[in-house]
Design a protein around this motif. Sequence first.
Motif, short mmCIF file in Angstrom:
data_model
loop_
_atom_site.label_atom_id
_atom_site.label_comp_id
_atom_site.label_asym_id
_atom_site.label_seq_id
_atom_site.Cartn_x
_atom_site.Cartn_y
_atom_site.Cartn_z
N VAL A 92 -10.23 4.24 -10.81
CA VAL A 92 -9.81 2.90 -10.41
C VAL A 92 -10.28 2.69 -8.98
CG1 VAL A 92 -7.91 1.29 -10.07
CG2 VAL A 92 -7.82 2.96 -11.94
N TYR A 93 -11.02 1.64 -8.76
CA TYR A 93 -11.57 1.35 -7.44
C TYR A 93 -10.73 0.27 -6.77
CZ TYR A 93 -15.68 4.17 -8.34
OH TYR A 93 -16.52 5.23 -8.58
N TYR A 94 -10.32 0.57 -5.55
CA TYR A 94 -9.45 -0.33 -4.78
C TYR A 94 -10.17 -0.80 -3.53
CZ TYR A 94 -5.62 1.66 -7.54
OH TYR A 94 -4.79 2.07 -8.56
N CYS A 95 -10.01 -2.07 -3.23
CA CYS A 95 -10.53 -2.64 -1.99
C CYS A 95 -9.43 -2.59 -0.94
CB CYS A 95 -10.94 -4.08 -2.24
SG CYS A 95 -11.69 -4.89 -0.81
N LEU A 96 -9.82 -2.25 0.28
CA LEU A 96 -8.90 -2.19 1.40
C LEU A 96 -9.47 -3.02 2.55
CD1 LEU A 96 -6.46 -1.05 2.99
CD2 LEU A 96 -7.91 0.90 3.57
N ALA A 97 -8.64 -3.87 3.14
CA ALA A 97 -9.05 -4.66 4.29
C ALA A 97 -8.05 -4.50 5.42
CB ALA A 97 -9.18 -6.13 3.91
N HIS A 98 -8.56 -4.32 6.62
CA HIS A 98 -7.74 -4.37 7.84
C HIS A 98 -8.11 -5.66 8.54
CE1 HIS A 98 -7.52 0.03 7.12
NE2 HIS A 98 -6.26 -0.18 7.50
N LEU A 99 -7.13 -6.51 8.78
CA LEU A 99 -7.45 -7.85 9.26
C LEU A 99 -6.35 -8.39 10.16
CD1 LEU A 99 -5.48 -9.75 7.28
CD2 LEU A 99 -7.23 -9.11 5.61
N THR A 100 -6.69 -9.46 10.87
CA THR A 100 -5.71 -10.20 11.65
C THR A 100 -5.48 -11.54 10.97
OG1 THR A 100 -7.41 -11.13 13.09
CG2 THR A 100 -6.38 -9.08 13.80
N ILE A 101 -4.25 -12.04 11.17
CA ILE A 101 -3.83 -13.28 10.51
C ILE A 101 -3.60 -14.35 11.56
CG2 ILE A 101 -2.03 -14.31 9.08
CD1 ILE A 101 -1.57 -11.52 7.89
N MET A 102 -4.03 -15.55 11.27
CA MET A 102 -3.89 -16.66 12.20
C MET A 102 -2.43 -16.89 12.54
SD MET A 102 -6.79 -19.41 11.04
CE MET A 102 -6.41 -19.39 9.30
N GLY A 103 -2.13 -16.94 13.85
CA GLY A 103 -0.78 -17.22 14.31
C GLY A 103 0.16 -16.05 14.30
N ARG A 104 -0.33 -14.86 13.93
CA ARG A 104 0.53 -13.69 13.90
C ARG A 104 -0.13 -12.56 14.68
NH1 ARG A 104 2.09 -12.67 7.71
NH2 ARG A 104 3.17 -10.91 8.65
N PRO A 105 0.64 -11.85 15.52
CA PRO A 105 0.04 -10.74 16.28
C PRO A 105 -0.16 -9.51 15.40
CG PRO A 105 2.39 -10.89 16.72
CD PRO A 105 2.04 -12.07 15.83
N GLY A 106 -1.06 -8.65 15.86
CA GLY A 106 -1.22 -7.36 15.21
C GLY A 106 -2.28 -7.32 14.13
N MET A 107 -2.51 -6.12 13.62
CA MET A 107 -3.48 -5.85 12.57
C MET A 107 -2.72 -5.54 11.29
SD MET A 107 -6.83 -5.48 12.10
CE MET A 107 -7.46 -5.17 13.76
N TYR A 108 -3.22 -6.02 10.17
CA TYR A 108 -2.55 -5.83 8.89
C TYR A 108 -3.48 -5.15 7.90
CZ TYR A 108 0.90 -9.00 10.81
OH TYR A 108 1.86 -9.57 11.60
N GLN A 109 -2.87 -4.40 6.98
CA GLN A 109 -3.61 -3.69 5.95
C GLN A 109 -3.27 -4.28 4.59
OE1 GLN A 109 -4.00 0.77 5.91
NE2 GLN A 109 -2.63 0.59 4.16
N TYR A 110 -4.31 -4.62 3.84
CA TYR A 110 -4.10 -5.17 2.51
C TYR A 110 -4.96 -4.42 1.49
CZ TYR A 110 -1.50 -9.21 4.19
OH TYR A 110 -0.54 -10.01 4.76
N TRP A 111 -4.32 -4.05 0.37
CA TRP A 111 -5.01 -3.43 -0.76
C TRP A 111 -5.17 -4.45 -1.87
CZ3 TRP A 111 -7.03 1.42 -0.84
CH2 TRP A 111 -6.57 2.35 0.08
N GLY A 112 -6.30 -4.36 -2.57
CA GLY A 112 -6.44 -5.10 -3.80
C GLY A 112 -5.70 -4.44 -4.94
N GLN A 113 -5.74 -5.07 -6.10
CA GLN A 113 -4.97 -4.57 -7.25
C GLN A 113 -5.69 -3.45 -7.99
OE1 GLN A 113 -6.84 -7.25 -7.25
NE2 GLN A 113 -7.95 -7.30 -9.21
N GLY A 114 -6.96 -3.25 -7.71
CA GLY A 114 -7.73 -2.20 -8.36
C GLY A 114 -8.53 -2.71 -9.54
#
Length: 121
Positions: A92-114
Amino acid sequence: QVQVVESGGGLVQPGGSLRLSCAASGGISSIADMGWYRQRPAKQRELVATIRNGDTTTYADSVKGRFTLSRDNDKNTVFLQMNNLKPEDTAVYYCLAHLTIMGRPGMYQYWGQGTQVTVAS
């Protein structure tokens, strides 16, 4: 609401090719890095390939020379071209993104569903 959505998995014969896509959307300010991990049966999730700002790309040794990761910055999308696939690439291949969100401080991690990739004759 940030979403990370994968597509492109399936069944392919050994030696064949597949192309996976991963698109991130929803209030994103910037993407620091984006890439692919996989989880093979009874194994831990492992890095396949990742691309950072400046287009620095890292590949697992097991896929070097066979897989190519590219990105479309305008669409917050990455593509994993997988050639000469082997049965051991089944996972199962999963996508991972580290990103910033408009109007919110910090870095966030998001995984896809696979998305399932099966290499078999």
